[in-house]
Design a protein around this motif. Structure first.
Motif, PDB file in Angstrom:
ATOM      1  N   ILE A  13     -70.842 -51.144 -24.812  1.00 10.45           N
ATOM      2  CA  ILE A  13     -69.823 -51.986 -25.462  1.00 10.45           C
ATOM      3  C   ILE A  13     -68.699 -51.113 -26.023  1.00 10.45           C
ATOM      4  O   ILE A  13     -67.514 -51.450 -25.939  1.00 10.45           O
ATOM      5  CB  ILE A  13     -70.465 -52.828 -26.583  1.00 10.45           C
ATOM      6  N   LYS A  14     -69.057 -49.967 -26.590  1.00 12.69           N
ATOM      7  CA  LYS A  14     -68.059 -49.057 -27.162  1.00 12.69           C
ATOM      8  C   LYS A  14     -67.111 -48.537 -26.089  1.00 12.69           C
ATOM      9  O   LYS A  14     -65.912 -48.385 -26.316  1.00 12.69           O
ATOM     10  CB  LYS A  14     -68.762 -47.899 -27.857  1.00 12.69           C
ATOM     11  N   LYS A  15     -67.642 -48.263 -24.894  1.00 15.21           N
ATOM     12  CA  LYS A  15     -66.792 -47.789 -23.808  1.00 15.21           C
ATOM     13  C   LYS A  15     -65.770 -48.843 -23.395  1.00 15.21           C
ATOM     14  O   LYS A  15     -64.638 -48.532 -23.035  1.00 15.21           O
ATOM     15  CB  LYS A  15     -67.664 -47.413 -22.601  1.00 15.21           C
ATOM     16  N   VAL A  16     -66.183 -50.111 -23.462  1.00 15.13           N
ATOM     17  CA  VAL A  16     -65.302 -51.204 -23.006  1.00 15.13           C
ATOM     18  C   VAL A  16     -64.315 -51.625 -24.088  1.00 15.13           C
ATOM     19  O   VAL A  16     -63.112 -51.780 -23.829  1.00 15.13           O
ATOM     20  CB  VAL A  16     -66.143 -52.411 -22.549  1.00 15.13           C
ATOM     21  N   THR A  36     -75.875 -67.933 -22.266  1.00 11.72           N
ATOM     22  CA  THR A  36     -75.489 -68.218 -20.885  1.00 11.72           C
ATOM     23  C   THR A  36     -76.514 -67.606 -19.937  1.00 11.72           C
ATOM     24  O   THR A  36     -77.189 -66.628 -20.264  1.00 11.72           O
ATOM     25  CB  THR A  36     -74.094 -67.636 -20.565  1.00 11.72           C
ATOM     26  N   THR A  37     -76.606 -68.190 -18.761  1.00 13.72           N
ATOM     27  CA  THR A  37     -77.549 -67.661 -17.764  1.00 13.72           C
ATOM     28  C   THR A  37     -76.950 -66.440 -17.079  1.00 13.72           C
ATOM     29  O   THR A  37     -75.724 -66.307 -16.964  1.00 13.72           O
ATOM     30  CB  THR A  37     -77.852 -68.733 -16.707  1.00 13.72           C
ATOM     31  N   GLU A  38     -77.824 -65.574 -16.626  1.00 15.18           N
ATOM     32  CA  GLU A  38     -77.374 -64.335 -15.989  1.00 15.18           C
ATOM     33  C   GLU A  38     -76.729 -64.629 -14.645  1.00 15.18           C
ATOM     34  O   GLU A  38     -77.231 -65.434 -13.852  1.00 15.18           O
ATOM     35  CB  GLU A  38     -78.561 -63.394 -15.807  1.00 15.18           C
ATOM     36  N   GLY A  39     -75.580 -63.981 -14.430  1.00 17.89           N
ATOM     37  CA  GLY A  39     -74.871 -64.180 -13.177  1.00 17.89           C
ATOM     38  C   GLY A  39     -74.594 -62.857 -12.499  1.00 17.89           C
ATOM     39  O   GLY A  39     -74.580 -61.801 -13.138  1.00 17.89           O
ATOM     40  N   PRO A  43     -70.454 -58.466 -16.475  1.00 23.77           N
ATOM     41  CA  PRO A  43     -70.161 -57.047 -16.675  1.00 23.77           C
ATOM     42  C   PRO A  43     -71.378 -56.304 -17.221  1.00 23.77           C
ATOM     43  O   PRO A  43     -72.290 -56.910 -17.796  1.00 23.77           O
ATOM     44  CB  PRO A  43     -69.005 -57.062 -17.689  1.00 23.77           C
ATOM     45  N   GLU A  44     -71.368 -54.999 -17.067  1.00 27.76           N
ATOM     46  CA  GLU A  44     -72.533 -54.198 -17.425  1.00 27.76           C
ATOM     47  C   GLU A  44     -72.891 -54.308 -18.901  1.00 27.76           C
ATOM     48  O   GLU A  44     -74.073 -54.428 -19.251  1.00 27.76           O
ATOM     49  CB  GLU A  44     -72.273 -52.726 -17.077  1.00 27.76           C
ATOM     50  N   HIS A  45     -71.871 -54.318 -19.768  1.00 29.99           N
ATOM     51  CA  HIS A  45     -72.173 -54.356 -21.213  1.00 29.99           C
ATOM     52  C   HIS A  45     -72.814 -55.681 -21.622  1.00 29.99           C
ATOM     53  O   HIS A  45     -73.624 -55.723 -22.540  1.00 29.99           O
ATOM     54  CB  HIS A  45     -70.917 -54.070 -22.038  1.00 29.99           C
ATOM     55  N   ILE A  46     -72.489 -56.777 -20.923  1.00 24.29           N
ATOM     56  CA  ILE A  46     -73.114 -58.075 -21.215  1.00 24.29           C
ATOM     57  C   ILE A  46     -74.575 -58.054 -20.755  1.00 24.29           C
ATOM     58  O   ILE A  46     -75.484 -58.544 -21.456  1.00 24.29           O
ATOM     59  CB  ILE A  46     -72.352 -59.220 -20.526  1.00 24.29           C
ATOM     60  N   VAL A  47     -74.829 -57.479 -19.578  1.00 27.55           N
ATOM     61  CA  VAL A  47     -76.201 -57.393 -19.060  1.00 27.55           C
ATOM     62  C   VAL A  47     -77.067 -56.552 -19.990  1.00 27.55           C
ATOM     63  O   VAL A  47     -78.202 -56.933 -20.331  1.00 27.55           O
ATOM     64  CB  VAL A  47     -76.198 -56.794 -17.641  1.00 27.55           C
TER      65      VAL A  47
END
Length: 360
Positions: A13-16, A36-39, A43-47
């Protein structure tokens, strides 16, 4: 490892987002990650944040499971309301806190006929309900008729506020239309060339002279020359010494307007030439009068618009009260707003002309 998952998510998250992230930003990220469901396009920080949240849930699952079973064994969540809100949707949301996803739960509202909403909108109808049941002030009342009466009052409140919101939207539409016209006018002034600015001010001079002469012309066509000279001295001081009462005496409105307009325009062009010659002698760029006119035009426009916005707010409050006179607030607002906008345009022009000529 939960600690590793949290650190990994925080690093991503800090990188983004960097270090300027606020608590609201984090709350929004958590909402996206957990609700929310995984899609495949996440983005990587959300995963990583979703994985960290799952790890935290797994860590406390055993403790939370015990608490959940304890709550369920006692009948689930009990939501107690102490008043009805102006919107039944809010009440329904509160009731929905209990019994979520098939869990047991109960909601109950304890109301008073002296609540503000029922006193203001209920009138004598609710008091008649009390008389029907013949109960004392300290005795609780629970009956379908009472609930229906309270629902009717709440429905009336919702309808009242719906009408208000609709009126406010119509008010905003009027103001947005005016805002669009003013912004176009300001953009035109902001990006106009020097020659275009001079043409705009010359037109302002002509329109101002026409307004002055018209205001001092009686119904029989006679022009009050003394008053015209007074206004010319006020708005066009540099031109006043070149116009005498004898020049205007005996002329009709059209003649006075034409004579004064020509004189004002000649003095204006003369002043512009003098300033250009002075600037050239001092090694400065020409058209200084046009630059001053452009600046003054923008400033007077901004100041007049700011005052107009406050006047429109005052008008909004005023027309709402006219409803009690049997008048349509929206129609009244549109009519008054149109007149005020016409006055705004004239005020912008008058202020620009007055300010510019005081500097000549």
């Amino acid at each position: 490892d939960t600690t590793f998952a949290l650190k990994n998510a925080a690093s991503s998250i800090k990188k983004v987002l960097g270090t300027a992230m606020t608590a609201n930003d984090l709350d929004e990220l958590l909402t996206v990650a957990t609700d929310t469901t995984e899609g495949p396009e996440d983005p990587e920080h959300i995963v990583l944040l979703r994985d960290a949240a799952d790890a935290v849930k797994g860590l406390y699952k055993e403790i939370l499971s015990e608490e959940k079973e304890a709550v369920i064994s006692r009948g689930g969540l009990y939501v107690m309301g102490t008043n009805r809100h102006e919107s039944s949707r809010i009440d329904q949301q509160l009731r929905g806190r209990s019994g979520r996803q098939g869990d047991p739960g109960t909601s109950r509202f304890f109301l008073s006929f002296e609540d503000d909403m029922f006193v203001v909108f209920g009138g004598d109808g609710l008091q008649n309900v009390l008389k029907t049941f013949r109960v004392s002030d300290d005795m609780p009342v629970e009956a379908p008729q009472v609930t229906k009466a309270l629902d009717n009052v709440q429905g009336a409140v919702e309808e009242k506020y719906r009408e208000i919101r609709e009126q406010i939207l119509q008010f905003d539409d009027v103001l947005n239309e005016q805002r669009g016209l003013i912004y176009k006018r300001r953009q035109k002034t902001l990006f106009s060339s020097m020659d275009e600015t001079m043409d705009i001010i010359s037109e302002y001079n002509k329109e101002t002279v026409a307004e002055i002469v018209k205001a001092q012309t009686a119904e029989d066509g006679r022009v009050n020359v003394e008053k015209v000279m007074e206004k010319i001295s006020q708005f066009f001081p540099a031109a006043a010494s070149f116009i005498t009462a004898g020049d205007l005496a005996g002329q009709d409105q059209s003649g006075v307007e034409s004579f004064v307009s020509v004189a004002v325009d000649e003095i204006f062009q003369q002043k512009a030439s003098e300033l250009d010659s002075k600037a050239q002698a001092e090694g400065r760029p020409p058209m200084s009068l046009a630059r001053s006119a452009n600046y003054i035009n923008l400033v007077t426009m901004d100041n007049a618009w700011s005052e107009h916005l406050q006047s429109m707010e005052d008008l909004k409050e005023n027309v709402i009260l006219r409803k009690y006179q049997g008048l349509d607030p929206v129609a009244e607002y549109k009519d008054e707003a149109f007149k005020m906008f016409q006055g705004l345009i004239e005020k912008m022009r008058f202020n620009a002309v007055y300010s510019l000529w005081q500097s000549l």
